[in-house]
Scaffold this motif. Sequence first.
Motif, PDB file in Angstrom:
ATOM      1  N   HIS A 198     -13.093  17.283  -2.003  1.00 51.85           N
ATOM      2  CA  HIS A 198     -13.328  16.849  -3.617  1.00 51.85           C
ATOM      3  C   HIS A 198     -14.935  16.465  -3.312  1.00 51.85           C
ATOM      4  O   HIS A 198     -15.899  16.622  -4.219  1.00 51.85           O
ATOM      5  N   ARG A 199     -15.361  15.634  -2.252  1.00 55.60           N
ATOM      6  CA  ARG A 199     -16.592  15.220  -2.295  1.00 55.60           C
ATOM      7  C   ARG A 199     -17.635  16.223  -2.033  1.00 55.60           C
ATOM      8  O   ARG A 199     -18.708  16.050  -2.418  1.00 55.60           O
ATOM      9  N   THR A 200     -17.232  17.563  -1.581  1.00 56.50           N
ATOM     10  CA  THR A 200     -18.352  18.630  -1.772  1.00 56.50           C
ATOM     11  C   THR A 200     -18.033  19.811  -2.842  1.00 56.50           C
ATOM     12  O   THR A 200     -18.991  20.445  -2.864  1.00 56.50           O
ATOM     13  N   HIS A 201     -17.473  19.166  -3.884  1.00 53.06           N
ATOM     14  CA  HIS A 201     -17.539  19.941  -5.281  1.00 53.06           C
ATOM     15  C   HIS A 201     -18.844  19.400  -5.724  1.00 53.06           C
ATOM     16  O   HIS A 201     -19.369  18.324  -5.381  1.00 53.06           O
ATOM     17  N   MET A 202     -19.451  20.315  -6.813  1.00 59.61           N
ATOM     18  CA  MET A 202     -20.822  19.795  -7.289  1.00 59.61           C
ATOM     19  C   MET A 202     -20.779  18.601  -7.949  1.00 59.61           C
ATOM     20  O   MET A 202     -19.874  18.450  -8.621  1.00 59.61           O
ATOM     21  N   GLY A 203     -21.732  17.831  -7.504  1.00 58.62           N
ATOM     22  CA  GLY A 203     -21.854  16.520  -8.306  1.00 58.62           C
ATOM     23  C   GLY A 203     -20.846  15.585  -7.951  1.00 58.62           C
ATOM     24  O   GLY A 203     -20.539  14.790  -8.670  1.00 58.62           O
ATOM     25  N   VAL A 204     -20.633  15.426  -6.598  1.00 61.43           N
ATOM     26  CA  VAL A 204     -19.560  14.317  -6.320  1.00 61.43           C
ATOM     27  C   VAL A 204     -20.487  13.621  -5.103  1.00 61.43           C
ATOM     28  O   VAL A 204     -21.693  12.860  -5.622  1.00 61.43           O
ATOM     29  N   ASP A 205     -19.993  13.759  -3.921  1.00 60.50           N
ATOM     30  CA  ASP A 205     -21.138  13.185  -2.802  1.00 60.50           C
ATOM     31  C   ASP A 205     -22.280  13.715  -2.733  1.00 60.50           C
ATOM     32  O   ASP A 205     -22.232  14.935  -2.230  1.00 60.50           O
ATOM     33  N   CYS A 206     -23.641  13.169  -2.973  1.00 61.27           N
ATOM     34  CA  CYS A 206     -24.794  13.907  -3.066  1.00 61.27           C
ATOM     35  C   CYS A 206     -25.620  13.399  -1.854  1.00 61.27           C
ATOM     36  O   CYS A 206     -26.634  13.747  -1.707  1.00 61.27           O
ATOM     37  N   ASP A 207     -25.055  12.560  -0.809  1.00 61.95           N
ATOM     38  CA  ASP A 207     -25.757  11.966   0.151  1.00 61.95           C
ATOM     39  C   ASP A 207     -25.344  12.555   1.449  1.00 61.95           C
ATOM     40  O   ASP A 207     -24.144  12.306   1.843  1.00 61.95           O
ATOM     41  N   ALA A 208     -26.221  13.207   2.220  1.00 63.20           N
ATOM     42  CA  ALA A 208     -25.865  14.040   3.244  1.00 63.20           C
ATOM     43  C   ALA A 208     -25.211  13.318   4.269  1.00 63.20           C
ATOM     44  O   ALA A 208     -24.153  13.632   4.968  1.00 63.20           O
ATOM     45  N   THR A 209     -25.852  12.165   4.549  1.00 63.69           N
ATOM     46  CA  THR A 209     -25.187  11.232   5.596  1.00 63.69           C
ATOM     47  C   THR A 209     -23.856  10.807   5.325  1.00 63.69           C
ATOM     48  O   THR A 209     -22.940  10.911   6.237  1.00 63.69           O
ATOM     49  N   ASN A 210     -23.591  10.366   4.145  1.00 62.01           N
ATOM     50  CA  ASN A 210     -22.572  10.152   3.658  1.00 62.01           C
ATOM     51  C   ASN A 210     -21.373  11.163   3.634  1.00 62.01           C
ATOM     52  O   ASN A 210     -20.116  10.709   4.168  1.00 62.01           O
ATOM     53  N   ILE A 211     -21.563  12.456   3.553  1.00 61.17           N
ATOM     54  CA  ILE A 211     -20.640  13.463   3.867  1.00 61.17           C
ATOM     55  C   ILE A 211     -20.368  13.672   5.255  1.00 61.17           C
ATOM     56  O   ILE A 211     -19.272  13.762   5.707  1.00 61.17           O
ATOM     57  N   CYS A 212     -21.471  13.540   6.020  1.00 61.70           N
ATOM     58  CA  CYS A 212     -21.339  13.621   7.379  1.00 61.70           C
ATOM     59  C   CYS A 212     -20.341  12.532   8.072  1.00 61.70           C
ATOM     60  O   CYS A 212     -19.506  12.813   8.718  1.00 61.70           O
ATOM     61  N   LEU A 213     -20.267  11.361   7.408  1.00 61.75           N
ATOM     62  CA  LEU A 213     -19.462  10.340   8.024  1.00 61.75           C
ATOM     63  C   LEU A 213     -18.135  10.466   7.521  1.00 61.75           C
ATOM     64  O   LEU A 213     -17.177  10.355   8.335  1.00 61.75           O
ATOM     65  N   HIS A 214     -17.935  11.230   6.265  1.00 58.37           N
ATOM     66  CA  HIS A 214     -16.378  11.455   6.031  1.00 58.37           C
ATOM     67  C   HIS A 214     -15.998  12.910   6.790  1.00 58.37           C
ATOM     68  O   HIS A 214     -14.760  12.750   7.110  1.00 58.37           O
ATOM     69  N   ALA A 215     -16.818  13.486   7.194  1.00 58.99           N
ATOM     70  CA  ALA A 215     -16.617  14.620   8.209  1.00 58.99           C
ATOM     71  C   ALA A 215     -15.943  13.879   9.578  1.00 58.99           C
ATOM     72  O   ALA A 215     -14.817  14.257  10.112  1.00 58.99           O
ATOM     73  N   VAL A 216     -16.687  12.950  10.001  1.00 58.02           N
ATOM     74  CA  VAL A 216     -15.994  12.189  11.050  1.00 58.02           C
ATOM     75  C   VAL A 216     -14.746  11.617  11.088  1.00 58.02           C
ATOM     76  O   VAL A 216     -13.811  11.919  11.834  1.00 58.02           O
ATOM     77  N   ARG A 217     -14.606  10.834   9.852  1.00 59.18           N
ATOM     78  CA  ARG A 217     -13.188  10.767   9.510  1.00 59.18           C
ATOM     79  C   ARG A 217     -12.044  11.610   9.394  1.00 59.18           C
ATOM     80  O   ARG A 217     -11.146  11.514   9.787  1.00 59.18           O
ATOM     81  N   THR A 218     -12.516  13.044   9.085  1.00 55.99           N
ATOM     82  CA  THR A 218     -11.617  14.166   8.873  1.00 55.99           C
ATOM     83  C   THR A 218     -11.257  14.533  10.002  1.00 55.99           C
ATOM     84  O   THR A 218     -10.207  14.812  10.270  1.00 55.99           O
ATOM     85  N   ALA A 219     -12.211  14.407  10.861  1.00 54.69           N
ATOM     86  CA  ALA A 219     -12.203  15.039  12.463  1.00 54.69           C
ATOM     87  C   ALA A 219     -11.076  13.811  12.958  1.00 54.69           C
ATOM     88  O   ALA A 219     -10.192  14.539  13.750  1.00 54.69           O
ATOM     89  N   LEU A 220     -11.442  12.805  12.854  1.00 52.44           N
ATOM     90  CA  LEU A 220     -10.579  11.734  13.572  1.00 52.44           C
ATOM     91  C   LEU A 220      -8.880  11.885  13.160  1.00 52.44           C
ATOM     92  O   LEU A 220      -8.289  11.817  13.827  1.00 52.44           O
ATOM     93  N   ALA A 221      -8.795  12.095  11.813  1.00 55.29           N
ATOM     94  CA  ALA A 221      -7.385  12.355  11.308  1.00 55.29           C
ATOM     95  C   ALA A 221      -6.876  13.566  12.026  1.00 55.29           C
ATOM     96  O   ALA A 221      -5.652  13.500  12.158  1.00 55.29           O
ATOM     97  N   ASP A 222      -7.740  14.534  12.395  1.00 57.46           N
ATOM     98  CA  ASP A 222      -7.085  15.666  13.351  1.00 57.46           C
ATOM     99  C   ASP A 222      -6.769  15.141  14.711  1.00 57.46           C
ATOM    100  O   ASP A 222      -5.823  15.083  14.985  1.00 57.46           O
ATOM    101  N   GLY A 223      -7.824  14.797  15.285  1.00 55.05           N
ATOM    102  CA  GLY A 223      -7.487  14.185  16.727  1.00 55.05           C
ATOM    103  C   GLY A 223      -6.494  13.272  16.890  1.00 55.05           C
ATOM    104  O   GLY A 223      -5.512  13.513  17.953  1.00 55.05           O
ATOM    105  N   TRP A 224      -6.500  12.070  16.246  1.00 51.57           N
ATOM    106  CA  TRP A 224      -5.400  11.201  16.493  1.00 51.57           C
ATOM    107  C   TRP A 224      -4.295  11.439  15.300  1.00 51.57           C
ATOM    108  O   TRP A 224      -3.505  10.447  15.378  1.00 51.57           O
ATOM    109  N   GLY A 225      -4.250  12.313  14.573  1.00 54.60           N
ATOM    110  CA  GLY A 225      -3.311  12.574  13.581  1.00 54.60           C
ATOM    111  C   GLY A 225      -2.568  13.732  13.789  1.00 54.60           C
ATOM    112  O   GLY A 225      -1.703  14.200  14.576  1.00 54.60           O
ATOM    113  N   GLY A 226      -3.139  15.014  12.983  1.00 60.68           N
ATOM    114  CA  GLY A 226      -2.433  16.405  13.080  1.00 60.68           C
ATOM    115  C   GLY A 226      -2.479  16.860  14.660  1.00 60.68           C
ATOM    116  O   GLY A 226      -0.944  17.287  14.960  1.00 60.68           O
ATOM    117  N   SER A 227      -3.180  16.973  15.175  1.00 59.68           N
ATOM    118  CA  SER A 227      -3.278  17.338  16.917  1.00 59.68           C
ATOM    119  C   SER A 227      -2.498  16.680  17.486  1.00 59.68           C
ATOM    120  O   SER A 227      -1.552  17.074  18.342  1.00 59.68           O
TER     121      SER A 227
END
Length: 628
Positions: A198-227
Motif C-alpha cells: 500500500h505505502r509504495t503505491h503512487m501517492g501514498v508514503d512519499c518519505d524515503a526514510t519512513n518507507i525504510c522504517l516500514h521495511a524494518v518492521r516488515t523484515a522483523l515480522a519475517d524474523g520473529w514471525g513467519g520464519s
Amino acid sequence: MTKEQQGLENLSIWNDAASMLAKAKKDGVETVWDRLHEQRNECAFCAQGLSCSKCVMGPCRINMKGDKRQHGVCGADADLTVARNFGRFVAAGAASHSDHGRDVLDTFAAVAEGKTKDFQIRDEAKLRRIASELGLASEGQPIDAVARALADKFYQDYSSRSERLSFLSRVPEKRRTRWAELGVTPRGIDREVVEMMHRTHMGVDCDATNICLHAVRTALADGWGGSMIATELSDILFGTPRPTASKVNLGVLRKDMVNVLVHGHSPVVSETILAAAKDQDILAEAAKAGAIGINIAGLCCTGNEVLMRQGIPLAGNHLMTELALITGAVELMVVDYQCIMPSLVRIAACYHTRFVSTQDKAKFPGATHVPFTHENARDKAREVLRMAIEAYTKRKPERVEIPGQPVDIMTGFSNEAVLEALGGTPQPLIDAIKAGSVRGVVGIVGCNNPKLTHDYCHTNLAKELIKRDILVVVTGCATVAMGKAGLLTPAGAEQAGQGLASVCKALGIPPVLHVGSCVDNARILHLCAILANALGVDMSDLPVAASAPEWYSEKAAAIGLYAVACGIYTHLGLPPHITGSKTVTDLALNGLEDVIGASFAVEPDPFKAAELIDKRISTKRTALGLTP
Ligand code: XCC
Ligand code: SF4
C-alpha cells in the motif's frame, strides 16, 4: 569478461562444479553462467534502483546527474523511487518466508484437528514448551488441544488482530522499547507486507526514510514471525534437530541407486518422500528395476531442512542445482518452491530426469504436476517415487558422470541441541566469550550469486573468522560451501585459532555449526536473545555479526534487514539495488547505526570483510569490558 576469457575454473572453486561445467559444454546444456554472460551490460538505472514501473504514467527512469528527468512523471525523486523499490523487495522476501511458514502452520493445524493421517507431532515436549512460553495452558491438557490453541495463536500472528507478534516475548526489553519508540514493532505478519504494498503505491508514503522504517518492521515480522513460526512448527512436526553425521557434494549421488533430489524450501513434501522411500513395496519395485535402493539427496533449503532433522545428504547449493542434473544420474527432481531456477525443467529434459512440481502456487511449464495436500501426501509421495523408479530403467549409463567423493559433515545444531551440549544453560558459552576463547559469533547465511566466484567468499570468510577465534554458525546455501571445505566436522577445528580450537575439542564440535535452512536464521535470532537476556544487555551489545557474502534473493534482503534491526552488524558481499539514493544508502551504511545500533557493510572481498567484522567484534567486546 567472457566465460572463455574468465576460464571455467574461475566460475566456482569446486572440482565437482568444474567437471559438470565441462560436461555441460559437451552435452550442449546452457547454465546460469551462460545466461549471466548474455545479460551483461546490465541497465544502470535498474542496478541503482532508479527505474520505476509501478504505474502506467511510466515506466520512468530517474536521472541522478544533470537537470533533465530528475523526477518520474508523478514527481517521485531518486530517494523515493529507490525506497519504494527496496520496500517491495524486502516485502517479497518476508512474504516468501512467511507464506512458507503458513504452509507449515496449515499442516500443523490439520494434525491438531485430526484432518490428516500423513503427518504427526514428533516433538510433543517442544510443543508443550512453546505453548507454555506463549502463555497457553499446556500441563494436563490433551496434546491436540494444546496444538489447536497454538495454531490459533499463530494464525492470529498472521492477521491484523494483534498489537505485536507472539515471539516478541523472546526479545530483550531494551530492544522492544527501541522498536516501539521508532514505531517499528511488528504487528501482523501479513499486515506489514500488505501495508508495504500500500505505502509504495503512487501517492501514498512519499518519505524515503519512513518507507525504510516500514521495511524494518516488515523484515522483523519475517524474523520473529513467519520464519520463527516455520522453524518451531517444523521441529514440532518433524523432530527437533540433534547432532547427526551426514555427507555433502555431488558425490552423494549413487550409480547403483534410484537418485531423487528434493529441492525448494519447505520440509512438508520432502519429509513424506523420505517416509515413503522406506515402504517395503516401493523398495521391492526399485530392486526389480535393478537398483539397490532409493537414494534421496537435498538441494538448497529443502536440503538443509532434511539434513538438519534426518541427516539426509546434501548434493549442492543454489549454483549446483543445474549441475546436479548434468550428472545424468538423477532420476527425478521433486520441488516445492523458491530458488528453483525455471531452467531446471529444460535441463531435466536433456536427460532421462523427471521434474515434478508439487505446489499449486508454484507450477513449472514442462514439469509433471503432482499436487500434494495434507490428505494425500503419502500416496502422492509413493506416486512420485514410482515415477523415479521407472525413470531409472531409462538411465543412460554412458551419459552418467558423478564427480567427487562425498565429504563428511556434522549437522543438527538446533539451539536445544547446543544448550544441551552446554549442560542446559548458555553459561559455558558466555564464559568462553568472556574469557576470549570464543571472541564472538558470526552467522554466515544465504545464497550463491553467479556474479561472484561460487563459494569463494563463503569459505574464505569462514576460515578467516575461525582463525580469529570467532565461532561461525551457518544456514542455507552457505552450508554446502562450509561442508565441502571441511569446516563442518570436529577436525575442521585444526583450521581455527587456539582458543576456538580448544573449545571445539572439549565439546567435540566443528568450528562452524550448521543451524539449518534460511527460515532457521530465526534460531540465530533466538540464540542472540537468549545470550543478551542472560547477560542483561541489548542484542546490539553482543560481540556478534551476520554476513551474506554471496546473496542474491529478496529473502536474503529481508534477513539482512531484520538482523540489523535486531542490532546485529551485517556484511553483504554485494549491495542491493539502492545505490541511486544517497538517503537510502546512507541510512543502510550509517544512519541505522544511530537509531537501531547496527548497520550494513558492503564488501565483496572476504578477507577485507573478515577485517571489518573482526573490528566490530573487538569494539563490542571492549564496550562489555572484555579483552578485544
Ligand atoms: Fe535460495 Fe534458501 Fe538463498 Fe539458497 S540461501 S539461494 S534464498 S535456497 Ni536461503
Ligand atoms: Fe513513473 Fe511515478 Fe508511475 Fe513510477 S509511480 S512509473 S515514477 S509515474
